[in-house]
Scaffold this motif. Structure first.
Motif, PDB file in Angstrom:
ATOM      1  N   PRO A   1       2.335 -45.158  31.168  1.00 27.28           N
ATOM      2  CA  PRO A   1       1.555 -44.908  29.961  1.00 27.28           C
ATOM      3  C   PRO A   1       0.251 -44.183  30.282  1.00 27.28           C
ATOM      4  N   LYS A   2      -0.156 -43.311  29.382  1.00 22.37           N
ATOM      5  CA  LYS A   2      -1.424 -42.609  29.552  1.00 22.37           C
ATOM      6  C   LYS A   2      -2.572 -43.576  29.304  1.00 22.37           C
ATOM      7  N   LYS A   3      -3.605 -43.451  30.138  1.00 23.17           N
ATOM      8  CA  LYS A   3      -4.797 -44.280  29.968  1.00 23.17           C
ATOM      9  C   LYS A   3      -5.744 -43.568  29.030  1.00 23.17           C
ATOM     10  N   ASN A   4      -6.396 -44.328  28.168  1.00 22.76           N
ATOM     11  CA  ASN A   4      -7.343 -43.720  27.218  1.00 22.76           C
ATOM     12  C   ASN A   4      -8.688 -43.556  27.823  1.00 22.76           C
TER      13      ASN A   4
ATOM     14  N   GLU B   1       5.720 -34.683  30.497  1.00 20.61           N
ATOM     15  CA  GLU B   1       4.612 -35.266  29.739  1.00 20.61           C
ATOM     16  C   GLU B   1       5.069 -35.978  28.463  1.00 20.61           C
ATOM     17  N   THR B   2       6.132 -35.474  27.852  1.00 20.28           N
ATOM     18  CA  THR B   2       6.569 -36.014  26.553  1.00 20.28           C
ATOM     19  C   THR B   2       8.086 -36.151  26.522  1.00 20.28           C
ATOM     20  N   LYS B   3       8.573 -36.860  25.516  1.00 18.35           N
ATOM     21  CA  LYS B   3      10.018 -36.981  25.334  1.00 18.35           C
ATOM     22  C   LYS B   3      10.636 -35.628  25.006  1.00 18.35           C
TER      23      LYS B   3
ATOM     24  N   SER C   1      14.198 -25.553  42.147  1.00 20.70           N
ATOM     25  CA  SER C   1      12.826 -25.248  42.557  1.00 20.70           C
ATOM     26  C   SER C   1      12.117 -24.341  41.560  1.00 20.70           C
ATOM     27  N   ASN C   2      12.872 -23.573  40.801  1.00 25.47           N
ATOM     28  CA  ASN C   2      12.285 -22.667  39.811  1.00 25.47           C
ATOM     29  C   ASN C   2      11.855 -23.373  38.529  1.00 25.47           C
ATOM     30  N   ILE C   3      12.151 -24.660  38.401  1.00 21.92           N
ATOM     31  CA  ILE C   3      11.759 -25.417  37.209  1.00 21.92           C
ATOM     32  C   ILE C   3      10.473 -26.169  37.530  1.00 21.92           C
ATOM     33  N   ASN C   4       9.422 -25.939  36.737  1.00 27.93           N
ATOM     34  CA  ASN C   4       8.095 -26.497  37.015  1.00 27.93           C
ATOM     35  C   ASN C   4       8.072 -28.014  37.135  1.00 27.93           C
ATOM     36  N   GLN C   5       8.860 -28.715  36.372  1.00 29.32           N
ATOM     37  CA  GLN C   5       8.818 -30.181  36.356  1.00 29.32           C
ATOM     38  C   GLN C   5       9.640 -30.814  37.473  1.00 29.32           C
ATOM     39  N   CYS C   6      10.164 -30.018  38.389  1.00 32.06           N
ATOM     40  CA  CYS C   6      11.071 -30.528  39.425  1.00 32.06           C
ATOM     41  C   CYS C   6      10.503 -30.355  40.829  1.00 32.06           C
ATOM     42  N   ASP C   7      10.688 -31.389  41.641  1.00 37.29           N
ATOM     43  CA  ASP C   7      10.461 -31.319  43.085  1.00 37.29           C
ATOM     44  C   ASP C   7      11.800 -31.606  43.747  1.00 37.29           C
ATOM     45  N   VAL C   8      12.159 -30.784  44.723  1.00 40.12           N
ATOM     46  CA  VAL C   8      13.472 -30.883  45.362  1.00 40.12           C
ATOM     47  C   VAL C   8      13.297 -31.193  46.846  1.00 40.12           C
ATOM     48  N   LEU C   9      14.048 -32.184  47.319  1.00 37.08           N
ATOM     49  CA  LEU C   9      14.044 -32.557  48.728  1.00 37.08           C
ATOM     50  C   LEU C   9      15.486 -32.530  49.230  1.00 37.08           C
ATOM     51  N   PRO C  10      15.877 -31.493  49.971  1.00 34.19           N
ATOM     52  CA  PRO C  10      17.260 -31.427  50.455  1.00 34.19           C
ATOM     53  C   PRO C  10      17.481 -32.377  51.631  1.00 34.19           C
ATOM     54  N   ALA C  11      18.626 -33.016  51.665  1.00 28.31           N
ATOM     55  CA  ALA C  11      19.010 -33.829  52.813  1.00 28.31           C
ATOM     56  C   ALA C  11      19.328 -32.885  53.974  1.00 28.31           C
TER      57      ALA C  11
ATOM     58  N   MET D   1       3.895 -40.823  31.173  1.00 18.20           N
ATOM     59  CA  MET D   1       4.701 -39.678  31.499  1.00 18.20           C
ATOM     60  C   MET D   1       5.937 -40.135  32.256  1.00 18.20           C
ATOM     61  N   PRO D   2       7.100 -39.725  31.829  1.00 22.25           N
ATOM     62  CA  PRO D   2       8.339 -40.108  32.510  1.00 22.25           C
ATOM     63  C   PRO D   2       8.475 -39.447  33.884  1.00 22.25           C
ATOM     64  N   ILE D   3       8.766 -40.259  34.879  1.00 18.18           N
ATOM     65  CA  ILE D   3       9.066 -39.784  36.221  1.00 18.18           C
ATOM     66  C   ILE D   3      10.444 -40.340  36.573  1.00 18.18           C
ATOM     67  N   LYS D   4      11.341 -39.449  36.988  1.00 16.65           N
ATOM     68  CA  LYS D   4      12.705 -39.861  37.296  1.00 16.65           C
ATOM     69  C   LYS D   4      13.125 -39.259  38.623  1.00 16.65           C
ATOM     70  N   SER D   5      13.987 -39.982  39.332  1.00 17.92           N
ATOM     71  CA  SER D   5      14.550 -39.433  40.563  1.00 17.92           C
ATOM     72  C   SER D   5      16.072 -39.457  40.469  1.00 17.92           C
ATOM     73  N   TYR D   6      16.670 -38.446  41.051  1.00 19.00           N
ATOM     74  CA  TYR D   6      18.119 -38.245  40.970  1.00 19.00           C
ATOM     75  C   TYR D   6      18.666 -37.865  42.342  1.00 19.00           C
ATOM     76  N   LEU D   7      19.957 -38.073  42.516  1.00 20.15           N
ATOM     77  CA  LEU D   7      20.706 -37.440  43.585  1.00 20.15           C
ATOM     78  C   LEU D   7      21.469 -36.296  42.941  1.00 20.15           C
ATOM     79  N   ALA D   8      21.249 -35.103  43.432  1.00 18.54           N
ATOM     80  CA  ALA D   8      21.901 -33.915  42.882  1.00 18.54           C
ATOM     81  C   ALA D   8      22.948 -33.426  43.879  1.00 18.54           C
ATOM     82  N   HIS D   9      24.179 -33.314  43.414  1.00 19.94           N
ATOM     83  CA  HIS D   9      25.291 -32.872  44.248  1.00 19.94           C
ATOM     84  C   HIS D   9      25.689 -31.451  43.829  1.00 19.94           C
TER      85      HIS D   9
END
Length: 79
Positions: A76-79, A46-48, A23-33, A1-9
């Motif tokens: 990678p997913k474990k079987n 989970e997928t491309k 915050s309203n998007i399920n796949q997102c966690d937001v940490l404000p400075a 499963m892809p996990i990515k981190s960004y700086l959002a301006h």
């Protein structure tokens, strides 16, 4: 499963609006400075296909000025 981190301006004066939109998007966690007008955004999909849908959602957020990827990896997913 892809996990990515960004700086959002946010656009000027739009930090709270951007926090709420991300915050309203399920796949997102937001940490404000606390002392800067920037957010750390961590996404997990989970997928491309789900990653592409998330990318499209992020592109429609009007309070988002710039999104810079800091790190990305695929567990990678474990079987």
């Amino acid at each position: 499963m892809p996990i990515k981190s960004y700086l959002a301006h946010p656009h000027d004066g739009k930090k709270e609006e951007l926090i709420q939109a991300l915050s309203n998007i399920n796949q997102c966690d937001v940490l404000p400075a606390e002392n800067e007008d920037v957010l750390v955004l961590v996404t997990e999909t989970e997928t491309k296909a789900e990653e592409e849908i998330l990318k499209q959602k992020l592109e429609t957020i009007s309070s988002l000025k710039m999104l810079a990827m800091v790190s990305g990896f695929n567990t990678p997913k474990k079987n």
